[in-house]
Design a protein around this motif. Structure first.
Motif, PDB file in Angstrom:
ATOM      1  N   VAL A  34      -8.621   4.444  17.025  1.00 14.67           N
ATOM      2  CA  VAL A  34      -9.211   5.101  15.849  1.00 14.67           C
ATOM      3  C   VAL A  34     -10.033   6.313  16.289  1.00 14.67           C
ATOM      4  O   VAL A  34      -9.976   7.370  15.661  1.00 14.67           O
ATOM      5  N   GLY A 121      -3.879   2.575   8.884  1.00 11.96           N
ATOM      6  CA  GLY A 121      -4.978   3.175   8.127  1.00 11.96           C
ATOM      7  C   GLY A 121      -4.553   3.970   6.909  1.00 11.96           C
ATOM      8  O   GLY A 121      -5.341   4.171   5.988  1.00 11.96           O
ATOM      9  N   LEU A 137     -10.538   2.005   8.527  1.00  3.79           N
ATOM     10  CA  LEU A 137      -9.852   1.693   9.776  1.00  3.79           C
ATOM     11  C   LEU A 137     -10.858   1.368  10.879  1.00  3.79           C
ATOM     12  O   LEU A 137     -10.670   0.418  11.644  1.00  3.79           O
TER      13      LEU A 137
END
Length: 144
Positions: A34, A121, A137
């Motif tokens: 992420v 996500g 996310l």
């Protein structure tokens, strides 16, 4: 004074070269996906488009393909102080993108590879992670 200036210039040159060999992919094994996706936000609008992810991958590929043969491989390994940093980046790239397990990563393998984290996500399927989707996310990601 000349010695201090020369030493500073030497350190600055090393740091500049380190930036070339230290794309975000280099630390991928130690950082979460992420965070890496977030770094692709080239226009700093808080959202990350799939096009921005592709651009980041393309730039990273260009930096690591030092001999410009269209592959990231051991042949791209620099000599000297930056060899270990390249080894780290190459190991990370290979583990993520070497689809045919030939110990080389082609541009297509890297640039065209799916991103499970991005897809996870992208709640509305528009190929853009909005700030809200990125936040969701991040909160869903396991703690590191």
């Amino acid at each position: 004074m000349a010695v201090k200036t020369a030493a500073f210039c030497g350190v600055a040159a090393l740091l500049s070269f380190a930036c070339v060999l230290n794309p975000p992919v280099a630390a991928a094994q130690a950082r979460d996906p992420v965070q890496l996706i977030s770094e692709a936000d080239a226009n700093r609008d808080g959202a990350v488009s799939w096009a921005e992810v592709i651009a980041m991958r393309t730039q990273t590929f260009a930096r690591l393909d030092r001999n410009r043969d269209g592959l990231i491989s051991a042949a791209d390994r620099p000599w000297g102080a930056f060899a270990a940093r390249f080894d780290q980046a190459f190991a990370s790239v290979k583990s993520q993108f070497d689809a045919n397990s030939d110990n080389r990563v082609s541009r297509a393998e890297m640039v065209d590879a799916p991103s499970p984290a991005f897809d996870r996500g992208d709640a509305n399927g528009d190929r853009v992670l909005s700030a809200q989707e990125l936040a969701a996310l991040r909160s869903a990601a396991p703690a590191r």
